[in-house]
Design a protein around this motif. Structure first.
Motif, PDB file in Angstrom:
ATOM      1  N   UNK A 175     -41.261 -13.539 -57.146  1.00 52.55           N
ATOM      2  CA  UNK A 175     -40.845 -13.567 -55.741  1.00 52.55           C
ATOM      3  C   UNK A 175     -40.616 -12.170 -55.172  1.00 52.55           C
ATOM      4  N   UNK A 204     -43.979 -11.032 -53.965  1.00 52.04           N
ATOM      5  CA  UNK A 204     -44.303 -11.670 -52.681  1.00 52.04           C
ATOM      6  C   UNK A 204     -43.508 -11.018 -51.559  1.00 52.04           C
ATOM      7  N   UNK A 205     -42.211 -10.766 -51.837  1.00 51.58           N
ATOM      8  CA  UNK A 205     -41.323 -10.224 -50.823  1.00 51.58           C
ATOM      9  C   UNK A 205     -41.724  -8.794 -50.446  1.00 51.58           C
ATOM     10  N   UNK A 210     -46.011  -8.830 -49.633  1.00 55.54           N
ATOM     11  CA  UNK A 210     -46.559  -9.830 -48.717  1.00 55.54           C
ATOM     12  C   UNK A 210     -47.868 -10.402 -49.235  1.00 55.54           C
ATOM     13  N   UNK A 211     -48.153 -10.143 -50.509  1.00 54.65           N
ATOM     14  CA  UNK A 211     -49.398 -10.627 -51.108  1.00 54.65           C
ATOM     15  C   UNK A 211     -49.128 -11.814 -52.019  1.00 54.65           C
TER      16      UNK A 211
END
Lengths: 237, 129
Positions: free
Chosen positions: A212, A215-216, A219-220
């Motif tokens: 996570x 992702x954070x 942004x991928x």
């Protein structure tokens, strides 16, 4: 108690070729960790070294501070591909064998998983499809009550329905306080169940991060992140 | 549940549960399923569900009762606040996008009114079918 798997300065060569160089890694807690890397990156070797199945490596592997090989083996359940078992054996024979060899084998848990995955006890190994064989391997591996689970490419060459069922059984039957390492070269389908990812590249650990967090921060998707890591290398080459 | 892998999974779990609370699928005071059960039904990691839950508990929308499980708050004010937050954030997204296209505020209102009327028509037809 939360499990800690610690790898320090692990070096491994095979026929003078470097497979792993100075690999250090510390995994702890009740996590599911994705071990990613291209075919031949050394994922299987790393798992076999952790499991104590590959020998002659330099460096140390400890579980909860203990580096004794016999102790370590009893704390690890590795997804053995059943290569050493005669193909005319039936699923029920294989289960009995596991039950006899491993004192921590939980028959009741195995039965629950086998019925969820619709394994037919009377089938012979030679008659199993790739997907069914993998379902058997997963059931046998998770039926052992251990601190560490090592699943080596449980999804390769398997149809998506079987993959979903296997992912589901992992969520349902992974003991709450255990650490699990799943290797794969295809990320997208398991990405939602991973706490952390470890990427092996050029015989080293290139990345070790919370999923996570990737992702954070980027942004991928995990897959794009993983591919971009390999992409950069291609440009430099 | 289908996830967008570009967005943190814990955040998507939180959003999904908040949506259920606001839409009324989960009523005030309802008990949430056990963590592992939530993880299985959403095909996610138990730890990720745990993280989503602890944030919802911190935000006061989910109440954790020791030994009994997790419950949706029965404080109507908290749910109303959550609803307003969500409406504002969706409107902000829409507004920002249209604003970037140089659409005036008046035109936005007019377009939205027309759009809602058309939606109303098609919804009405659906019911008659």
């Amino acid at each position: 108690m939360a499990t800690t798997l610690k790898i320090e300065q692990l070096n491994y060569r095979k026929n003078l070729k470097k497979i792993l160089t100075d690999v250090s890694l510390s995994l702890s807690g009740n996590k599911i960790v994705g071990l990613l890397g291209e075919n031949g990156a050394g994922k299987t070797t790393l798992m076999r070294l952790i499991a104590g199945l590959a020998k002659n490596a330099r460096g140390t592997v400890t579980i909860n501070g203990d580096s004794n090989l016999a102790n370590r083996k009893s704390l690890i359940s590795y997804s053995d591909p059943l290569g050493g078992i005669a193909t005319n054996k039936r699923i029920s024979d294989v289960k009995q064998f596991y039950s006899r060899v491993y004192p921590d084998f939980d028959e009741q848990k195995y039965t629950q998983m086998a019925s969820f995955l619709k394994l037919d006890e009377s089938q012979r190994l030679s008659a199993l499809s790739k997907g069914t064989r993998e379902k058997l391997v997963i059931s046998l591996t998770l039926a052992r009550q251990t601190s560490v689970y090592l699943l080596d490419e449980p999804f390769s060459g398997i149809d998506s329905m079987s993959r979903k069922k296997i992912i589901n059984s992992i969520i349902q039957w992974k003991p709450a306080d255990s650490l699990m390492l799943i290797s794969d070269h295809y990320v997208s389908e398991i990405a939602p169940i991973l706490d952390e990812i470890v990427i092996i590249k050029d015989d080293k650990v290139a990345v070790h991060k919370a999923a996570d967090e990737i992702r954070e921060e980027s942004g991928q998707s995990i897959e794009d992140y993983y591919e971009s890591l390999y992409g950069e290398a291609d440009i430099n080459d | 549940m289908e996830f967008d892998d570009k967005v943190p999974i814990y955040y998507q779990i939180k959003t999904a549960i908040y949506d259920q609370i606001i839409s009324g699928q989960l009523a005030p005071g309802d008990k949430l399923p056990a963590i592992r059960q939530l993880a299985v039904s959403m095909t996610v990691n138990v730890n990720t569900v745990q993280r989503a839950l602890s944030e919802m508990i911190t935000e006061g929308v989910i109440i954790s009762r020791r030994g009994r499980g997790n419950f949706v708050t029965d404080n109507a004010q908290v749910v109303e606040q959550l609803k307003q937050q969500l409406i504002t954030s969706y409107l902000k997204q829409l507004y920002d996008r249209l604003h970037r296209l140089n659409i005036s505020d008046e035109q936005m209102i007019a377009e939205l009114t027309v759009y809602i009327e058309r939606q109303g028509d098609s919804n009405g037809n659906d019911i008659e079918d």
